[in-house]
Design an enzyme around this catalytic site. Structure first.
Site, PDB file in Angstrom:
ATOM      1  N   ILE A   1       1.329   8.702   0.875  1.00 12.94           N
ATOM      2  CA  ILE A   1       2.136   9.930   0.889  1.00 12.94           C
ATOM      3  C   ILE A   1       1.734  10.850   1.852  1.00 12.94           C
ATOM      4  CG2 ILE A   1       0.829  10.918  -1.046  1.00 12.94           C
ATOM      5  CD1 ILE A   1       3.384  12.005  -2.354  1.00 12.94           C
TER       6      ILE A   1
ATOM      7  N   TYR B   1      -1.366  10.841  -9.064  1.00  9.81           N
ATOM      8  CA  TYR B   1      -1.176   9.417  -9.233  1.00  9.81           C
ATOM      9  C   TYR B   1      -1.109   8.782 -10.666  1.00  9.81           C
ATOM     10  CZ  TYR B   1      -2.194  10.214  -4.290  1.00  9.81           C
ATOM     11  OH  TYR B   1      -2.093  10.685  -3.008  1.00  9.81           O
TER      12      TYR B   1
ATOM     13  N   LYS C   1      -0.416  10.343 -13.362  1.00 18.62           N
ATOM     14  CA  LYS C   1       0.672  10.894 -14.112  1.00 18.62           C
ATOM     15  C   LYS C   1       1.868   9.747 -13.703  1.00 18.62           C
ATOM     16  CE  LYS C   1      -0.421  15.707 -14.470  1.00 18.62           C
ATOM     17  NZ  LYS C   1      -0.028  16.811 -14.009  1.00 18.62           N
TER      18      LYS C   1
ATOM     19  N   GLU D   1       0.845  -1.103   0.043  1.00 18.32           N
ATOM     20  CA  GLU D   1      -0.107   0.145   0.120  1.00 18.32           C
ATOM     21  C   GLU D   1       0.779   1.305  -0.133  1.00 18.32           C
ATOM     22  OE1 GLU D   1      -3.675   2.195   2.599  1.00 18.32           O
ATOM     23  OE2 GLU D   1      -2.346   0.679   3.591  1.00 18.32           O
ATOM     24  N   PHE D   2       0.438   2.149  -0.848  1.00 12.72           N
ATOM     25  CA  PHE D   2       1.492   3.434  -0.808  1.00 12.72           C
ATOM     26  C   PHE D   2       0.551   4.575  -0.070  1.00 12.72           C
ATOM     27  CE2 PHE D   2       1.864   7.557  -3.037  1.00 12.72           C
ATOM     28  CZ  PHE D   2       3.209   7.841  -3.063  1.00 12.72           C
TER      29      PHE D   2
END
Length: 110
Positions: free
Chosen positions: A17, A64, A66, A14-15
């Site tokens: 930020i 995201y 991009k 899982e990302f």
């Protein structure tokens, strides 16, 4: 700052930020996500990376996309924004979706 919560059993992550509010809109989220995916696929050999983003966060979704993430689903009314329930969008990235040479490996001289 980006974080990958890695599931070592299935080699996915899982990302997440965190970006300072005064740094939004400058391309940092796209670049950080792209470099994190680069590391995930070229260095850690992960099979898939996913994230959740609140649907009203159109700038986040665009950043995201991009970086290489693609829409993959929706959790209806699972999040909150300004005190109101909103959908969370699921997005994922696969190594084959991440084109180009590795910037991480190049920076390491490889």
């Amino acid at each position: 700052m980006t974080v990958l919560h890695v599931n070592t059993y299935v080699r996915t992550a899982e990302f997440v930020i965190a970006l300072a509010p005064n740094e939004r809109g400058k391309g940092h989220a796209t670049e950080a996500a792209r470099l994190t995916l680069d590391w995930a696929f070229h260095m850690a050999a992960l099979r898939m990376v996913w994230l959740k983003v609140l649907e009203p966060n159109r700038a986040g979704v665009a950043a995201y996309e991009k970086a290489g993430f693609r829409p993959s689903g929706r959790l209806r009314k699972s999040g909150y924004r300004l005190g109101q329930p909103v959908d969370e969008l699921l997005m994922d990235a696969l190594p084959e979706d991440f084109s180009g040479p590795s910037a991480v490996i190049a920076a390491l001289g490889g």
